[in-house]
Design a protein around this motif. Sequence first.
Motif, PDB file in Angstrom:
ATOM      1  N   ARG A  75      -9.709  -0.517 -10.003  1.00  0.00           N
ATOM      2  CA  ARG A  75      -8.590  -1.272 -10.234  1.00  0.00           C
ATOM      3  C   ARG A  75      -8.182  -1.221 -11.536  1.00  0.00           C
ATOM      4  N   SER A 118       1.492  -8.472  -6.222  1.00  0.00           N
ATOM      5  CA  SER A 118       2.287  -9.085  -6.899  1.00  0.00           C
ATOM      6  C   SER A 118       2.177 -10.640  -6.338  1.00  0.00           C
ATOM      7  N   ASN A 137      -1.797  -4.183 -12.109  1.00  0.00           N
ATOM      8  CA  ASN A 137      -1.541  -5.055 -11.136  1.00  0.00           C
ATOM      9  C   ASN A 137      -2.034  -4.034  -9.742  1.00  0.00           C
ATOM     10  N   THR A 138      -2.790  -2.966  -9.838  1.00  0.00           N
ATOM     11  CA  THR A 138      -3.197  -1.985  -8.829  1.00  0.00           C
ATOM     12  C   THR A 138      -4.464  -1.885  -8.656  1.00  0.00           C
ATOM     13  N   GLU A 141       0.739  -1.210   0.050  1.00  0.00           N
ATOM     14  CA  GLU A 141      -0.136  -0.147   0.058  1.00  0.00           C
ATOM     15  C   GLU A 141       0.894   1.302  -0.106  1.00  0.00           C
ATOM     16  N   TYR A 162      -6.880   0.977  -6.441  1.00  0.00           N
ATOM     17  CA  TYR A 162      -7.047   2.294  -5.894  1.00  0.00           C
ATOM     18  C   TYR A 162      -8.249   2.592  -5.072  1.00  0.00           C
ATOM     19  N   SER A 195      -2.860   3.556  -3.486  1.00  0.00           N
ATOM     20  CA  SER A 195      -2.723   2.549  -4.258  1.00  0.00           C
ATOM     21  C   SER A 195      -2.186   1.262  -3.642  1.00  0.00           C
ATOM     22  N   CYS A 196      -2.672   0.111  -4.034  1.00  0.00           N
ATOM     23  CA  CYS A 196      -2.420  -1.327  -3.645  1.00  0.00           C
ATOM     24  C   CYS A 196      -1.783  -1.969  -4.687  1.00  0.00           C
ATOM     25  N   VAL A 197      -0.519  -2.020  -4.670  1.00  0.00           N
ATOM     26  CA  VAL A 197       0.220  -3.048  -5.756  1.00  0.00           C
ATOM     27  C   VAL A 197       0.273  -4.317  -5.290  1.00  0.00           C
TER      28      VAL A 197
END
Length: 127
Positions: free
Chosen positions: A73, A25, A78-79, A6, A81, A21-23
């Motif tokens: 999204r 992986s 790959n994020t 985050e 919001y 933002s939330c990336v």
Amino acid sequence: QLQFVESGGGLAQPGGSLRLSCVVSGATLEYIAVGWFRQVPGKEREAVSCISSSTGAITHYTDSVKGRFTISRDNAANTVYLQMNSLKPEDTAVYYCAQITFCSSKVYALRNRWDAWGQGTLVTVSE
């Protein structure tokens, strides 16, 4: 290994805006439903919003943020919001994102599908 990172928190004045933002992986975001949660020290973590997998056609919000927060999204990035507008001092918290089983209208019942949480991002709303 599935990870959520985050960012975007900070200090905002009442009435101001922030975008979190939330990336993600370790997995293909397209297949994952995601929730945003927040926690104030000394209180339980609460779910704020969720978005369904794939196109994100389904979104839900807890009552206290409806009309002010918007979740979205970008699978290619790959994020996920969280756009936060008209911020209030009571929005002050550490915000986390996590995988959820599905995006339910019963936002209060949302749970992290896994035990682990990321570092979160601190949002402070103050004059």
